[in-house]
Design a protein around this motif. Structure first.
Motif, PDB file in Angstrom:
ATOM      1  N   GLY A 116      67.576  74.997   0.136  1.00  0.00           N
ATOM      2  CA  GLY A 116      66.682  75.718  -1.168  1.00  0.00           C
ATOM      3  C   GLY A 116      65.577  74.767  -1.345  1.00  0.00           C
ATOM      4  O   GLY A 116      64.655  74.622  -0.517  1.00  0.00           O
ATOM      5  N   ASP A 117      65.432  74.079  -2.684  1.00  0.00           N
ATOM      6  CA  ASP A 117      64.455  73.094  -2.998  1.00  0.00           C
ATOM      7  C   ASP A 117      65.020  71.677  -2.726  1.00  0.00           C
ATOM      8  O   ASP A 117      66.119  71.458  -2.753  1.00  0.00           O
ATOM      9  CB  ASP A 117      64.252  73.166  -4.562  1.00  0.00           C
ATOM     10  CG  ASP A 117      63.189  74.239  -4.716  1.00  0.00           C
ATOM     11  OD1 ASP A 117      62.567  74.856  -4.052  1.00  0.00           O
ATOM     12  OD2 ASP A 117      63.393  74.800  -5.969  1.00  0.00           O
ATOM     13  N   THR A 118      64.202  70.815  -1.672  1.00  0.00           N
ATOM     14  CA  THR A 118      64.730  69.461  -1.579  1.00  0.00           C
ATOM     15  C   THR A 118      63.836  68.687  -2.257  1.00  0.00           C
ATOM     16  O   THR A 118      62.392  68.504  -2.133  1.00  0.00           O
ATOM     17  CB  THR A 118      64.536  69.402  -0.007  1.00  0.00           C
ATOM     18  OG1 THR A 118      65.149  70.152   0.530  1.00  0.00           O
ATOM     19  CG2 THR A 118      64.878  67.859   0.491  1.00  0.00           C
ATOM     20  N   ASP A 119      64.501  67.894  -3.150  1.00  0.00           N
ATOM     21  CA  ASP A 119      63.696  66.922  -3.978  1.00  0.00           C
ATOM     22  C   ASP A 119      63.986  65.387  -3.140  1.00  0.00           C
ATOM     23  O   ASP A 119      65.182  65.070  -2.874  1.00  0.00           O
ATOM     24  CB  ASP A 119      64.517  66.810  -5.570  1.00  0.00           C
ATOM     25  CG  ASP A 119      63.990  67.734  -6.247  1.00  0.00           C
ATOM     26  OD1 ASP A 119      62.895  68.433  -6.069  1.00  0.00           O
ATOM     27  OD2 ASP A 119      64.980  68.292  -7.042  1.00  0.00           O
ATOM     28  N   ILE A 120      62.910  64.638  -2.814  1.00  0.00           N
ATOM     29  CA  ILE A 120      63.000  63.496  -2.135  1.00  0.00           C
ATOM     30  C   ILE A 120      62.501  62.408  -2.979  1.00  0.00           C
ATOM     31  O   ILE A 120      61.516  62.380  -3.519  1.00  0.00           O
ATOM     32  CB  ILE A 120      62.118  63.420  -1.242  1.00  0.00           C
ATOM     33  CG1 ILE A 120      62.546  64.393   0.162  1.00  0.00           C
ATOM     34  CG2 ILE A 120      62.035  62.247  -0.255  1.00  0.00           C
ATOM     35  CD1 ILE A 120      61.770  64.704   1.202  1.00  0.00           C
ATOM     36  N   TYR A 121      63.396  61.536  -3.379  1.00  0.00           N
ATOM     37  CA  TYR A 121      63.226  60.281  -4.369  1.00  0.00           C
ATOM     38  C   TYR A 121      63.137  58.918  -3.417  1.00  0.00           C
ATOM     39  O   TYR A 121      64.237  58.915  -2.271  1.00  0.00           O
ATOM     40  CB  TYR A 121      64.341  60.222  -5.604  1.00  0.00           C
ATOM     41  CG  TYR A 121      64.568  61.308  -6.343  1.00  0.00           C
ATOM     42  CD1 TYR A 121      63.993  61.370  -7.732  1.00  0.00           C
ATOM     43  CD2 TYR A 121      65.451  62.412  -5.914  1.00  0.00           C
ATOM     44  CE1 TYR A 121      64.081  62.366  -8.647  1.00  0.00           C
ATOM     45  CE2 TYR A 121      65.674  63.470  -6.850  1.00  0.00           C
ATOM     46  CZ  TYR A 121      64.903  63.446  -8.232  1.00  0.00           C
ATOM     47  OH  TYR A 121      65.007  64.646  -9.184  1.00  0.00           O
ATOM     48  N   THR A 122      62.360  58.190  -4.128  1.00  0.00           N
ATOM     49  CA  THR A 122      62.538  56.772  -3.454  1.00  0.00           C
ATOM     50  C   THR A 122      62.781  55.739  -4.582  1.00  0.00           C
ATOM     51  O   THR A 122      62.114  55.923  -5.688  1.00  0.00           O
ATOM     52  CB  THR A 122      61.219  56.418  -2.942  1.00  0.00           C
ATOM     53  OG1 THR A 122      60.347  56.753  -3.718  1.00  0.00           O
ATOM     54  CG2 THR A 122      60.776  57.043  -1.610  1.00  0.00           C
ATOM     55  N   ASP A 156      59.937  68.414  -2.688  1.00  0.00           N
ATOM     56  CA  ASP A 156      59.171  67.831  -3.875  1.00  0.00           C
ATOM     57  C   ASP A 156      59.309  66.341  -3.610  1.00  0.00           C
ATOM     58  O   ASP A 156      60.418  65.696  -3.606  1.00  0.00           O
ATOM     59  CB  ASP A 156      59.702  68.355  -5.275  1.00  0.00           C
ATOM     60  CG  ASP A 156      59.758  69.736  -5.684  1.00  0.00           C
ATOM     61  OD1 ASP A 156      58.678  70.258  -4.989  1.00  0.00           O
ATOM     62  OD2 ASP A 156      60.150  70.269  -6.814  1.00  0.00           O
ATOM     63  N   LEU A 157      58.177  65.480  -3.452  1.00  0.00           N
ATOM     64  CA  LEU A 157      58.125  64.106  -3.479  1.00  0.00           C
ATOM     65  C   LEU A 157      58.341  63.427  -4.855  1.00  0.00           C
ATOM     66  O   LEU A 157      57.002  63.725  -5.465  1.00  0.00           O
ATOM     67  CB  LEU A 157      57.121  63.476  -2.434  1.00  0.00           C
ATOM     68  CG  LEU A 157      57.015  64.159  -1.062  1.00  0.00           C
ATOM     69  CD1 LEU A 157      56.144  64.124  -0.483  1.00  0.00           C
ATOM     70  CD2 LEU A 157      58.423  63.689  -0.451  1.00  0.00           C
ATOM     71  N   GLN A 158      59.084  62.730  -5.380  1.00  0.00           N
ATOM     72  CA  GLN A 158      59.276  62.438  -6.818  1.00  0.00           C
ATOM     73  C   GLN A 158      59.156  61.132  -7.014  1.00  0.00           C
ATOM     74  O   GLN A 158      58.894  60.610  -8.217  1.00  0.00           O
ATOM     75  CB  GLN A 158      60.726  62.672  -7.477  1.00  0.00           C
ATOM     76  CG  GLN A 158      61.272  64.193  -7.062  1.00  0.00           C
ATOM     77  CD  GLN A 158      60.837  65.306  -8.112  1.00  0.00           C
ATOM     78  OE1 GLN A 158      60.068  64.557  -9.045  1.00  0.00           O
ATOM     79  NE2 GLN A 158      60.963  66.321  -8.118  1.00  0.00           N
ATOM     80  N   GLY A 159      59.167  60.079  -5.955  1.00  0.00           N
ATOM     81  CA  GLY A 159      58.866  58.565  -6.270  1.00  0.00           C
ATOM     82  C   GLY A 159      60.327  58.169  -6.951  1.00  0.00           C
ATOM     83  O   GLY A 159      61.406  58.749  -6.862  1.00  0.00           O
ATOM     84  N   PRO A 160      60.375  57.014  -7.756  1.00  0.00           N
ATOM     85  CA  PRO A 160      59.107  56.163  -8.003  1.00  0.00           C
ATOM     86  C   PRO A 160      58.642  55.064  -7.119  1.00  0.00           C
ATOM     87  O   PRO A 160      57.835  54.430  -7.455  1.00  0.00           O
ATOM     88  CB  PRO A 160      59.477  55.820  -9.479  1.00  0.00           C
ATOM     89  CG  PRO A 160      60.921  55.516  -9.231  1.00  0.00           C
ATOM     90  CD  PRO A 160      61.600  56.798  -8.446  1.00  0.00           C
ATOM     91  N   GLY A 161      59.665  55.089  -6.052  1.00  0.00           N
ATOM     92  CA  GLY A 161      59.282  53.675  -5.220  1.00  0.00           C
ATOM     93  C   GLY A 161      58.430  54.145  -4.185  1.00  0.00           C
ATOM     94  O   GLY A 161      57.337  54.951  -4.231  1.00  0.00           O
ATOM     95  N   ALA A 162      58.403  53.306  -2.887  1.00  0.00           N
ATOM     96  CA  ALA A 162      57.452  53.381  -1.942  1.00  0.00           C
ATOM     97  C   ALA A 162      58.037  54.140  -0.489  1.00  0.00           C
ATOM     98  O   ALA A 162      59.041  53.921  -0.194  1.00  0.00           O
ATOM     99  CB  ALA A 162      56.814  52.141  -1.608  1.00  0.00           C
ATOM    100  N   ARG A 182      54.867  64.291  -6.843  1.00  0.00           N
ATOM    101  CA  ARG A 182      54.768  64.240  -8.332  1.00  0.00           C
ATOM    102  C   ARG A 182      54.644  62.638  -8.599  1.00  0.00           C
ATOM    103  O   ARG A 182      54.392  62.377  -9.587  1.00  0.00           O
ATOM    104  CB  ARG A 182      56.233  64.785  -8.985  1.00  0.00           C
ATOM    105  CG  ARG A 182      56.194  66.328  -8.638  1.00  0.00           C
ATOM    106  CD  ARG A 182      57.772  66.678  -9.060  1.00  0.00           C
ATOM    107  NE  ARG A 182      57.845  68.040  -8.619  1.00  0.00           N
ATOM    108  CZ  ARG A 182      57.572  69.280  -9.326  1.00  0.00           C
ATOM    109  NH1 ARG A 182      56.658  68.932 -10.393  1.00  0.00           N
ATOM    110  NH2 ARG A 182      57.891  70.197  -9.136  1.00  0.00           N
ATOM    111  N   GLY A 183      55.139  61.921  -7.868  1.00  0.00           N
ATOM    112  CA  GLY A 183      55.012  60.558  -8.144  1.00  0.00           C
ATOM    113  C   GLY A 183      55.288  59.424  -7.062  1.00  0.00           C
ATOM    114  O   GLY A 183      55.695  59.844  -6.007  1.00  0.00           O
ATOM    115  N   GLY A 184      55.386  58.190  -7.386  1.00  0.00           N
ATOM    116  CA  GLY A 184      55.590  57.061  -6.397  1.00  0.00           C
ATOM    117  C   GLY A 184      54.525  56.686  -5.479  1.00  0.00           C
ATOM    118  O   GLY A 184      53.296  57.309  -5.840  1.00  0.00           O
ATOM    119  N   SER A 185      54.711  56.049  -4.613  1.00  0.00           N
ATOM    120  CA  SER A 185      53.758  55.482  -3.617  1.00  0.00           C
ATOM    121  C   SER A 185      54.046  56.080  -2.164  1.00  0.00           C
ATOM    122  O   SER A 185      55.029  55.602  -1.869  1.00  0.00           O
ATOM    123  CB  SER A 185      53.445  53.978  -3.584  1.00  0.00           C
ATOM    124  OG  SER A 185      52.594  53.561  -2.713  1.00  0.00           O
ATOM    125  N   CYS A 186      52.969  56.679  -1.602  1.00  0.00           N
ATOM    126  CA  CYS A 186      53.124  57.318  -0.393  1.00  0.00           C
ATOM    127  C   CYS A 186      52.093  57.009   0.510  1.00  0.00           C
ATOM    128  O   CYS A 186      50.741  57.268   0.161  1.00  0.00           O
ATOM    129  CB  CYS A 186      53.456  58.814  -0.417  1.00  0.00           C
ATOM    130  SG  CYS A 186      53.725  59.492   1.275  1.00  0.00           S
TER     131      CYS A 186
END
Length: 393
Positions: A116-122, A156-162, A182-186
């Motif tokens: 479905g929706d994939t949220d990717i957190y760091t 969705d790229l959420q961050g907050p890491g790198a 949406r956030g983090g460093s990429c």
């Protein structure tokens, strides 16, 4: 008694803050803390994977996630892959990257095949890396496909890491549908496109840096109503592109954030011959240096923010609709020279070394006034001389 109660409350607070554990601690990220608490953990190594919890399996160097939910990935694979495939009934997935390094010689390092929706957190204070192929010159291969992070459905790229993404086979990040950053460093390095969301790309926060052999950010599918756009509302975006900086099959919309583009071809390209596109700027700070058109679109609408867009082509292609003072016309700077604009008091509105010959410009800078003239200064820094004048309508 009061001392005992206070100590107990402090202990509870400390335990709550440490609920996620691992290499990074979420700061104010209640949602991320909750995901960490229930996530299946996958610790990777070339010898195998230690999996605690349901929904994931490891076989022949590939981790397959087959059900929705949260998954926390750490460790490394020198030649392996993580695949998300939740089957015909698509389920939402949350991937938490906690200092993970994935390398895949012949395919995507992370492949969202069906979800479905994939949220990717760091995780905070972590560096995570996704690499496809092996390092080589950033020259696009017209026969290549896929990306280091490839998705068939929304991400969705959420961050907050790198997050560091290196696409030496083709694109850096590619998605058949929508990408939200949406956030983090990429940081993205790619031989072809840096960030490609077929139907849309939206950037609302964080820091995004792209170096690529073709387009920096791209969309190419506008069949559905409202699709095909690139939209920036916040964050910081820096692009060094071998072709076009931002390339949208429909419109480019900038309402906030900071954008810096250096492109060998067009800086901002909106639409095509069959479907003319618009560039709409309502906020943010945009600086663009291009080897062709600074802005190539049917129309440029600017109602806020600041814009400095330079091009090597002398022609101004878009119709300009300006609600703020704006100059669109010729501006001559020789290769190897810097330039500055100064008002009648000698104060500088901008100063830049474009690193190439410039023949045209779109300028909407703080301090500009309708009907005013500005001195064009060119030459080496510290020894510039006036070589022209521009006058705003």
């Amino acid at each position: 008694m009061k001392r005992v109660v206070v100590c107990f409350l402090l202990l509870c607070l400390s335990l709550g803050l440490c609920a996620c554990g691992g290499t990074g601690q979420p700061s104010g990220g209640t949602e991320l803390e909750q995901l960490c608490a229930k996530a299946t953990t996958v610790t990777l190594s070339d010898a195998g994977a230690e999996i605690k919890g349901p929904g994931a399996r490891f076989e022949n160097g590939v981790v397959t996630i087959s059900t929705g939910g949260a998954y926390r990935l750490s460790g490394s694979l020198s030649d392996g892959q993580v695949v998300v495939n939740t089957g015909e009934e698509k389920q939402d997935v949350q991937l938490i990257l906690d200092g993970v390094s994935l390398r895949c010689a012949g395919d995507a390092a992370l492949y969202i095949r069906r979800a479905g929706d994939t949220d990717i957190y760091t995780m905070p204070d972590t560096e995570n890396r996704l690499v496809s192929g092996t390092e080589r010159e950033l020259v696009a291969d017209p026969n290549a496909s896929g990306a280091a992070l490839q998705a068939e459905d929304d991400i969705d790229l959420q961050g907050p890491g790198a997050l560091i993404v290196e696409g030496y086979l083709n694109n850096g990040i590619g998605c058949k549908n929508d990408i939200d950053f949406r956030g983090g460093s990429c940081t993205i390095v790619a031989v072809n496109n840096g960030l490609k969301g077929n139907e849309s790309v939206e950037i609302s926060g964080g820091s995004l840096s792209i170096r690529c052999g073709n387009e920096g950010i791209k969309t190419d599918d506008a069949e559905k109503e409202g699709k095909g756009n690139i939209r920036i509302t916040g964050g910081s975006v820096t692009i060094a592109a071998g072709d076009q900086g931002l390339c949208a099959i429909k419109d480019i919309q900038i309402a906030g954030g900071q954008l810096e583009v250096r492109a060998q071809a067009d800086g901002l390209k909106a639409g095509d011959k069959s479907a003319p596109g618009r560039v709409e700027i309502a906020g943010g700070d945009s600086t663009i240096v291009s080897g062709n058109d600074g802005i190539d679109a049917a129309a440029l609408s600017i109602s806020g923010g600041s814009l400095l867009a330079l091009g090597r082509d002398k022609d101004i292609k878009p119709t300009v609709e300006a609600a703020i003072p704006c100059y669109a016309g010729q501006l001559k700077v020789q290769e190897g020279e810097g330039f500055a604009l100064r008002d009648a008091k000698g104060e500088s509105l901008c100063e830049l070394d474009p690193g190439r010959e410039i023949k045209s410009a779109f300028l909407a800078l703080d301090g500009m006034e309708s009907g005013a003239s500005y001195a064009l200064m060119t030459g080496a820094a510290g020894s510039m001389k006036q070589t022209g004048t521009i006058t705003l309508p």
